[in-house]
Motif scaffolding. Structure first.
Motif, PDB file in Angstrom:
ATOM      1  N   LEU A  42       0.825  -1.205   0.000  1.00 21.05           N
ATOM      2  CA  LEU A  42       0.000   0.000   0.000  1.00 21.05           C
ATOM      3  C   LEU A  42       0.865   1.263   0.000  1.00 21.05           C
ATOM      4  N   ILE A  43       1.898   1.282   0.827  1.00 24.74           N
ATOM      5  CA  ILE A  43       2.791   2.449   0.874  1.00 24.74           C
ATOM      6  C   ILE A  43       3.502   2.624  -0.459  1.00 24.74           C
ATOM      7  N   ARG A  44       3.979   1.546  -1.046  1.00 23.08           N
ATOM      8  CA  ARG A  44       4.672   1.641  -2.337  1.00 23.08           C
ATOM      9  C   ARG A  44       3.754   2.177  -3.434  1.00 23.08           C
ATOM     10  N   LEU A  45       2.514   1.711  -3.449  1.00 22.40           N
ATOM     11  CA  LEU A  45       1.582   2.175  -4.474  1.00 22.40           C
ATOM     12  C   LEU A  45       1.312   3.671  -4.348  1.00 22.40           C
ATOM     13  N   VAL A  46       1.170   4.131  -3.126  1.00 20.84           N
ATOM     14  CA  VAL A  46       0.871   5.555  -2.915  1.00 20.84           C
ATOM     15  C   VAL A  46       2.116   6.415  -3.112  1.00 20.84           C
ATOM     16  N   VAL A  47       3.226   5.996  -2.547  1.00 19.82           N
ATOM     17  CA  VAL A  47       4.430   6.831  -2.578  1.00 19.82           C
ATOM     18  C   VAL A  47       5.191   6.683  -3.896  1.00 19.82           C
ATOM     19  N   ARG A  48       5.530   5.469  -4.256  1.00 27.87           N
ATOM     20  CA  ARG A  48       6.369   5.267  -5.436  1.00 27.87           C
ATOM     21  C   ARG A  48       5.585   5.387  -6.740  1.00 27.87           C
ATOM     22  N   GLU A  49       4.403   4.792  -6.771  1.00 27.70           N
ATOM     23  CA  GLU A  49       3.599   4.810  -8.001  1.00 27.70           C
ATOM     24  C   GLU A  49       2.732   6.065  -8.102  1.00 27.70           C
ATOM     25  N   GLU A  50       2.715   6.844  -7.020  1.00 26.40           N
ATOM     26  CA  GLU A  50       1.971   8.101  -6.964  1.00 26.40           C
ATOM     27  C   GLU A  50       0.476   7.936  -7.239  1.00 26.40           C
ATOM     28  N   LEU A  51      -0.078   6.835  -6.736  1.00 28.23           N
ATOM     29  CA  LEU A  51      -1.524   6.612  -6.842  1.00 28.23           C
ATOM     30  C   LEU A  51      -2.202   7.249  -5.640  1.00 28.23           C
ATOM     31  N   SER A  52      -3.471   7.552  -5.803  1.00 29.82           N
ATOM     32  CA  SER A  52      -4.232   8.016  -4.640  1.00 29.82           C
ATOM     33  C   SER A  52      -4.442   6.813  -3.725  1.00 29.82           C
ATOM     34  N   ILE A  53      -4.791   7.080  -2.493  1.00 24.08           N
ATOM     35  CA  ILE A  53      -5.037   5.976  -1.562  1.00 24.08           C
ATOM     36  C   ILE A  53      -6.210   5.134  -2.051  1.00 24.08           C
ATOM     37  N   ALA A  54      -7.238   5.775  -2.589  1.00 24.78           N
ATOM     38  CA  ALA A  54      -8.391   5.035  -3.122  1.00 24.78           C
ATOM     39  C   ALA A  54      -7.977   4.140  -4.293  1.00 24.78           C
ATOM     40  N   GLU A  55      -7.135   4.656  -5.194  1.00 23.35           N
ATOM     41  CA  GLU A  55      -6.664   3.852  -6.330  1.00 23.35           C
ATOM     42  C   GLU A  55      -5.833   2.666  -5.846  1.00 23.35           C
ATOM     43  N   ALA A  56      -4.969   2.918  -4.878  1.00 21.87           N
ATOM     44  CA  ALA A  56      -4.159   1.839  -4.311  1.00 21.87           C
ATOM     45  C   ALA A  56      -5.052   0.796  -3.656  1.00 21.87           C
ATOM     46  N   GLY A  57      -6.097   1.259  -2.982  1.00 21.16           N
ATOM     47  CA  GLY A  57      -7.055   0.334  -2.367  1.00 21.16           C
ATOM     48  C   GLY A  57      -7.723  -0.567  -3.382  1.00 21.16           C
ATOM     49  N   ARG A  58      -8.108   0.015  -4.522  1.00 15.32           N
ATOM     50  CA  ARG A  58      -8.725  -0.804  -5.581  1.00 15.32           C
ATOM     51  C   ARG A  58      -7.761  -1.882  -6.061  1.00 15.32           C
ATOM     52  N   ILE A  59      -6.489  -1.536  -6.182  1.00 17.19           N
ATOM     53  CA  ILE A  59      -5.505  -2.513  -6.645  1.00 17.19           C
ATOM     54  C   ILE A  59      -5.332  -3.657  -5.651  1.00 17.19           C
ATOM     55  N   VAL A  60      -5.330  -3.330  -4.365  1.00 21.49           N
ATOM     56  CA  VAL A  60      -5.161  -4.383  -3.360  1.00 21.49           C
ATOM     57  C   VAL A  60      -6.481  -5.030  -2.956  1.00 21.49           C
ATOM     58  N   GLY A  61      -7.573  -4.562  -3.542  1.00 21.13           N
ATOM     59  CA  GLY A  61      -8.859  -5.214  -3.343  1.00 21.13           C
ATOM     60  C   GLY A  61      -9.652  -4.774  -2.133  1.00 21.13           C
ATOM     61  N   VAL A  62      -9.477  -3.522  -1.717  1.00 24.02           N
ATOM     62  CA  VAL A  62     -10.270  -3.002  -0.596  1.00 24.02           C
ATOM     63  C   VAL A  62     -10.902  -1.681  -1.001  1.00 24.02           C
TER      64      VAL A  62
END
Length: 87
Positions: A42-62
Motif C-alpha cells: 500500500l505504501i509503495r503504491l501511494v508513494v512510489r507509483e503516486e496513486l491516490s489511496i483510493a486507487e491503491a485500495g482498488r488494486i489491493v482489493g479493498v
C-alpha cells in the motif's frame, strides 16, 4: 575566474558525502522492509507509483475507506520502525 573554480574543486568534492544515499534512506528502506507485506504494498503504491489511496485500495482489493485506514496505520508502523532503527 576559471583558475578559481579549479582551486575550489577539491574543497567542493570533499563536501560531497561519501555515501551516495543518505543514512536516512537506508533506515527508511529497512523500516519499510520490516512492515507486513500488505502495508509495504500500500505504501509503495501511494508513494512510489503516486496513486491516490483510493486507487491503491482498488488494486489491493479493498474499498477507499479501508485503504485510508490501512494506509494511516501503515504509516504509523513505518514511523515507529524508523524511530526504533534510528535510535
Amino acid at each position: 575566474m576559471r583558475r578559481d573554480l579549479v582551486d575550489q574543486a577539491p574543497r567542493a568534492a570533499a563536501a560531497v558525502p561519501a555515501s551516495p544515499i543518505p543514512d536516512e534512506a537506508f533506515i527508511a528502506a529497512e523500516a519499510l522492509r520490516l512492515l507486513p507485506e500488505r502495508d509495504q504494498e500500500l505504501i509503495r503504491l501511494v508513494v512510489r507509483e503516486e496513486l491516490s489511496i483510493a486507487e491503491a485500495g482498488r488494486i489491493v482489493g479493498v474499498g477507499a475507506a479501508t485503504a485510508r485506514s490501512r494506509y494511516s496505520r501503515a504509516l504509523t508502523r513505518l514511523r515507529d520502525a524508523y524511530v526504533t532503527l534510528d535510535s
